[in-house]
Design a protein around this motif. Structure first.
Motif, PDB file in Angstrom:
ATOM      1  N   GLY A   9      -3.422  -9.543  17.948  1.00  0.00           N
ATOM      2  CA  GLY A   9      -2.521 -10.299  19.126  1.00  0.00           C
ATOM      3  C   GLY A   9      -1.138  -9.913  19.086  1.00  0.00           C
ATOM      4  O   GLY A   9      -0.163 -10.454  19.805  1.00  0.00           O
ATOM      5  N   LEU A  10      -0.877  -8.679  19.514  1.00  0.00           N
ATOM      6  CA  LEU A  10      -0.227  -7.655  20.379  1.00  0.00           C
ATOM      7  C   LEU A  10      -0.001  -7.830  21.302  1.00  0.00           C
ATOM      8  O   LEU A  10      -1.957  -7.028  21.926  1.00  0.00           O
ATOM      9  N   LYS A  11       0.628  -8.725  22.175  1.00  0.00           N
ATOM     10  CA  LYS A  11       0.439  -7.977  23.839  1.00  0.00           C
ATOM     11  C   LYS A  11       0.937  -6.622  24.061  1.00  0.00           C
ATOM     12  O   LYS A  11       2.408  -6.512  24.096  1.00  0.00           O
ATOM     13  N   LEU A  12       0.144  -5.952  24.721  1.00  0.00           N
ATOM     14  CA  LEU A  12       0.478  -4.758  24.669  1.00  0.00           C
ATOM     15  C   LEU A  12       0.626  -4.328  25.960  1.00  0.00           C
ATOM     16  O   LEU A  12      -0.826  -4.864  27.225  1.00  0.00           O
ATOM     17  N   GLU A  13       1.067  -3.406  27.237  1.00  0.00           N
ATOM     18  CA  GLU A  13       1.227  -2.925  28.071  1.00  0.00           C
ATOM     19  C   GLU A  13       0.134  -2.418  28.944  1.00  0.00           C
ATOM     20  O   GLU A  13      -0.810  -2.281  29.733  1.00  0.00           O
ATOM     21  N   ASN A  14       0.010  -1.363  28.083  1.00  0.00           N
ATOM     22  CA  ASN A  14      -1.664  -0.790  28.229  1.00  0.00           C
ATOM     23  C   ASN A  14      -2.723  -0.942  26.625  1.00  0.00           C
ATOM     24  O   ASN A  14      -1.664  -0.581  25.579  1.00  0.00           O
ATOM     25  N   PRO A  15      -3.616   0.207  26.667  1.00  0.00           N
ATOM     26  CA  PRO A  15      -3.946   0.347  24.860  1.00  0.00           C
ATOM     27  C   PRO A  15      -3.180   1.899  24.713  1.00  0.00           C
ATOM     28  O   PRO A  15      -4.023   1.879  23.011  1.00  0.00           O
ATOM     29  N   PHE A  16      -3.229   2.962  25.283  1.00  0.00           N
ATOM     30  CA  PHE A  16      -2.531   3.776  25.015  1.00  0.00           C
ATOM     31  C   PHE A  16      -1.568   3.528  23.369  1.00  0.00           C
ATOM     32  O   PHE A  16      -0.847   3.314  23.857  1.00  0.00           O
ATOM     33  N   MET A  17      -2.307   4.356  22.670  1.00  0.00           N
ATOM     34  CA  MET A  17      -1.204   4.968  21.530  1.00  0.00           C
ATOM     35  C   MET A  17      -1.683   5.888  20.833  1.00  0.00           C
ATOM     36  O   MET A  17      -2.341   6.656  20.779  1.00  0.00           O
ATOM     37  N   PRO A  18      -0.379   6.449  19.776  1.00  0.00           N
ATOM     38  CA  PRO A  18      -0.367   7.962  19.445  1.00  0.00           C
ATOM     39  C   PRO A  18      -0.785   7.093  18.036  1.00  0.00           C
ATOM     40  O   PRO A  18      -0.193   6.048  18.003  1.00  0.00           O
ATOM     41  N   GLY A  19      -1.668   7.552  17.365  1.00  0.00           N
ATOM     42  CA  GLY A  19      -2.119   7.518  16.138  1.00  0.00           C
ATOM     43  C   GLY A  19      -1.591   7.595  15.108  1.00  0.00           C
ATOM     44  O   GLY A  19      -0.944   8.702  15.389  1.00  0.00           O
ATOM     45  N   ALA A  20      -1.866   6.836  13.818  1.00  0.00           N
ATOM     46  CA  ALA A  20      -1.313   8.117  12.745  1.00  0.00           C
ATOM     47  C   ALA A  20      -1.184   9.711  12.420  1.00  0.00           C
ATOM     48  O   ALA A  20      -1.602  10.033  12.636  1.00  0.00           O
ATOM     49  N   SER A  21       0.389   9.427  13.188  1.00  0.00           N
ATOM     50  CA  SER A  21       0.302  10.980  12.474  1.00  0.00           C
ATOM     51  C   SER A  21       1.929  11.381  12.138  1.00  0.00           C
ATOM     52  O   SER A  21       2.692  10.961  12.838  1.00  0.00           O
ATOM     53  N   PRO A  22       2.393  13.336  12.526  1.00  0.00           N
ATOM     54  CA  PRO A  22       3.815  13.864  12.734  1.00  0.00           C
ATOM     55  C   PRO A  22       4.458  13.388  13.883  1.00  0.00           C
ATOM     56  O   PRO A  22       5.266  13.440  13.407  1.00  0.00           O
ATOM     57  N   LEU A  23       3.509  12.641  15.077  1.00  0.00           N
ATOM     58  CA  LEU A  23       3.867  13.308  16.503  1.00  0.00           C
ATOM     59  C   LEU A  23       5.882  12.355  16.102  1.00  0.00           C
ATOM     60  O   LEU A  23       6.934  12.505  16.523  1.00  0.00           O
ATOM     61  N   PRO A  24       5.591  11.398  15.918  1.00  0.00           N
ATOM     62  CA  PRO A  24       6.951  10.181  15.851  1.00  0.00           C
ATOM     63  C   PRO A  24       7.782  10.296  14.745  1.00  0.00           C
ATOM     64  O   PRO A  24       8.537   9.369  15.115  1.00  0.00           O
ATOM     65  N   ASP A  25       7.646  11.341  14.043  1.00  0.00           N
ATOM     66  CA  ASP A  25       8.911  11.368  13.060  1.00  0.00           C
ATOM     67  C   ASP A  25      10.007  11.925  13.732  1.00  0.00           C
ATOM     68  O   ASP A  25      11.229  11.312  12.990  1.00  0.00           O
ATOM     69  N   GLU A  26      10.005  12.916  14.799  1.00  0.00           N
ATOM     70  CA  GLU A  26      10.932  12.337  15.021  1.00  0.00           C
ATOM     71  C   GLU A  26      11.617  11.827  16.589  1.00  0.00           C
ATOM     72  O   GLU A  26      10.226  11.575  17.297  1.00  0.00           O
ATOM     73  N   LEU A  27      12.694  11.074  16.206  1.00  0.00           N
ATOM     74  CA  LEU A  27      13.252  10.097  17.419  1.00  0.00           C
ATOM     75  C   LEU A  27      12.627  10.168  18.845  1.00  0.00           C
ATOM     76  O   LEU A  27      12.842   9.721  20.190  1.00  0.00           O
ATOM     77  N   ASP A  28      13.408  11.537  19.011  1.00  0.00           N
ATOM     78  CA  ASP A  28      13.099  12.087  20.728  1.00  0.00           C
ATOM     79  C   ASP A  28      11.847  12.061  21.121  1.00  0.00           C
ATOM     80  O   ASP A  28      11.550  11.356  21.979  1.00  0.00           O
ATOM     81  N   ASN A  29      10.786  12.392  19.915  1.00  0.00           N
ATOM     82  CA  ASN A  29       9.317  12.340  20.020  1.00  0.00           C
ATOM     83  C   ASN A  29       9.123  10.268  20.983  1.00  0.00           C
ATOM     84  O   ASN A  29       8.094   9.736  21.499  1.00  0.00           O
ATOM     85  N   VAL A  30       9.692   9.876  19.414  1.00  0.00           N
ATOM     86  CA  VAL A  30       9.010   8.646  20.357  1.00  0.00           C
ATOM     87  C   VAL A  30       9.664   7.519  21.321  1.00  0.00           C
ATOM     88  O   VAL A  30       9.269   6.892  22.283  1.00  0.00           O
ATOM     89  N   LYS A  31      10.989   8.495  21.607  1.00  0.00           N
ATOM     90  CA  LYS A  31      11.706   8.514  22.694  1.00  0.00           C
ATOM     91  C   LYS A  31      10.895   8.683  23.919  1.00  0.00           C
ATOM     92  O   LYS A  31      10.509   7.862  25.398  1.00  0.00           O
ATOM     93  N   ARG A  32       9.852  10.118  24.063  1.00  0.00           N
ATOM     94  CA  ARG A  32       9.055  10.414  25.411  1.00  0.00           C
ATOM     95  C   ARG A  32       8.019   9.861  24.920  1.00  0.00           C
ATOM     96  O   ARG A  32       7.331   9.227  26.137  1.00  0.00           O
ATOM     97  N   LEU A  33       7.445   9.181  24.344  1.00  0.00           N
ATOM     98  CA  LEU A  33       6.345   8.422  23.803  1.00  0.00           C
ATOM     99  C   LEU A  33       6.437   6.745  25.056  1.00  0.00           C
ATOM    100  O   LEU A  33       5.807   6.795  25.556  1.00  0.00           O
ATOM    101  N   GLU A  34       7.641   6.298  24.427  1.00  0.00           N
ATOM    102  CA  GLU A  34       8.169   5.321  25.471  1.00  0.00           C
ATOM    103  C   GLU A  34       8.292   5.742  27.034  1.00  0.00           C
ATOM    104  O   GLU A  34       7.408   4.617  27.666  1.00  0.00           O
ATOM    105  N   ASP A  35       8.745   6.579  27.176  1.00  0.00           N
ATOM    106  CA  ASP A  35       9.421   7.187  28.097  1.00  0.00           C
ATOM    107  C   ASP A  35       7.674   7.351  29.329  1.00  0.00           C
ATOM    108  O   ASP A  35       7.038   6.998  29.796  1.00  0.00           O
ATOM    109  N   ALA A  36       6.647   8.025  28.561  1.00  0.00           N
ATOM    110  CA  ALA A  36       4.912   8.254  28.438  1.00  0.00           C
ATOM    111  C   ALA A  36       4.235   6.696  29.249  1.00  0.00           C
ATOM    112  O   ALA A  36       3.617   6.455  29.885  1.00  0.00           O
TER     113      ALA A  36
END
Ligand SMILES: Cc1cc2nc3c(=O)[nH]c(=O)nc-3n(C[C@H](O)[C@H](O)[C@H](O)COP(=O)(O)O)c2cc1C
Length: 331
Positions: A9-36
């Motif tokens: 039910g969420l409108k997303l810009e595109n379907p790509f997302m990191p699945g559950a993993s340690p990747l977004p443990d660091e806020l730096d990576n969270v920002k990089r994911l958003e930038d990507a």
């Protein structure tokens, strides 16, 4: 190219997302994911055992764990071995929400009905836009029937759905004996999405040391066809939205998953290998592929390879099975 999709039910810009993993443990990576240009972010799971250890919950007395639990408990990681404790997890959800505009999906991982499910509500209060419930369990007990495992999972989904207003996805394993029927039951329990599939950790054996060898292998594209099959079978047959998880390494893998019905494409191994920026490559290459093949939008392609029009997918499956075995010629 219009890559927008609706997932849970969420409108997303595109379907790509990191699945559950340690990747977004660091806020730096969270920002990089958003930038990507990630469409959303799924956080690692908070485990039932983590919560129960800290809370003295019903977990210790549930039938499914029984008396053997005291001994079994020694196999579990100690609290220090978890990257984020329950309270830290909630803090992390808050921090991630503050640092990006993307929808954030928090993940709960467990197998029993119990007080630990209260964390669903706490995750929602911490700002999670949706929850993913991972029911990771290997059915090893010869006294427990498949129906019992299914019933327990349905009760968990109902408990979570009753506790939160945000959408809830259920991450499944491919080992349910009648997956299509179970998917219908999850729909009736008001699950908003199904994630196909979690990936079982498979220990090897050290034959010299005579012990199980623990190692985490990342996936490859060879794991995708199992997901494609079930996406195609379920697409158009159940209301919950569908996400692929497992074996997406290239944009062509993603195209296949979307064609067979994935509203969301979760990627873990490829991002751990290539870094968060790889989301951008997947996104751009998928857009280029759609353009080259004259699709007007991702939506137009979504589910175009489902088996809804096939009179009987089971017959189709069996016919293919026979044909492929008969096609093999020895040299
Ligand atoms: C290092 C690592 C940690 C993971 N942690 C979780 C987790 O906390 N919760 C979960 O549901 N899945 C977890 N997974 C499974 C992934 O979300 C995903 O389902 C699986 O890796 C298959 O996707 P892939 O082929 O893109 O790697 C983890 C996977 C890896 C490799």
């Amino acid at each position: 190219m219009d890559l927008t999709t609706t997932y849970l039910g969420l409108k997303l810009e595109n379907p790509f997302m990191p699945g559950a993993s340690p990747l977004p443990d660091e806020l730096d990576n969270v920002k990089r994911l958003e930038d990507a240009g990630a469409g959303a972010i799924v956080l690692r799971s908070l485990f039932e055992e983590q919560i129960s250890r800290e809370q003295v919950s019903t977990f210790f007395s549930t039938e499914s764990h029984g008396e053997s639990f005291a001994e079994a408990r020694s196999f579990f990681p100690s609290p220090e071995q978890f990257r984020l404790g329950p309270e830290e997890y909630l803090d992390h959800v808050r921090r991630v929400k503050q640092s990006v505009k993307l929808p954030v999906i928090a993940s709960l991982n467990g197998t029993t009905l119990g007080g630990w499910l209260d964390y669903a509500r706490l995750m929602e209060q911490a700002g999670a836009d949706a929850l993913e419930l991972n029911v990771y369990q290997l059915a090893t007990n010869p006294d427990v029937a498949a129906a019992e495992i299914e019933d327990r999972t349905i009760e968990m989904v109902k408990a979570v759905k009753g506790a939160v207003k945000v959408p809830v996805a259920v991450k499944l394993s491919p080992f349910f004996s009648s997956l299509a029927h179970f998917a219908r039951r999850l729909e009736a329990a008001e699950a908003d999405g199904l994630v196909l599939f979690n990936r079982f950790y498979q220990p090897d054996i050290d034959v010299e040391a005579l012990q199980a060898q623990r190692s985490l292998h990342l996936s490859n594209s060879g794991e995708l066809p199992l997901r494609l099959r079930w996406l195609a079978i379920l697409s158009g047959k159940v209301k919950p939205s569908l996400a692929v998880s497992g074996g997406v390494h290239t944009s062509l893998d993603a195209v296949k998953a979307i064609m067979t019905g994935a509203h969301a494409v979760q990627v873990v191994s490829a991002l751990l290998q290539r870094g968060p920026g790889y989301i951008k490559t997947l996104r751009e290459e998928t857009a280029a592929w759609l353009e080259a093949h004259e699709y007007a939008s991702l939506q137009q392609m979504l589910g175009s390879m489902n088996l809804t029009s096939c009179p009987d997918p089971a017959v189709y499956e069996r016919a293919n099975y026979m044909l492929i075995l008969q096609s093999w010629r020895t040299q």
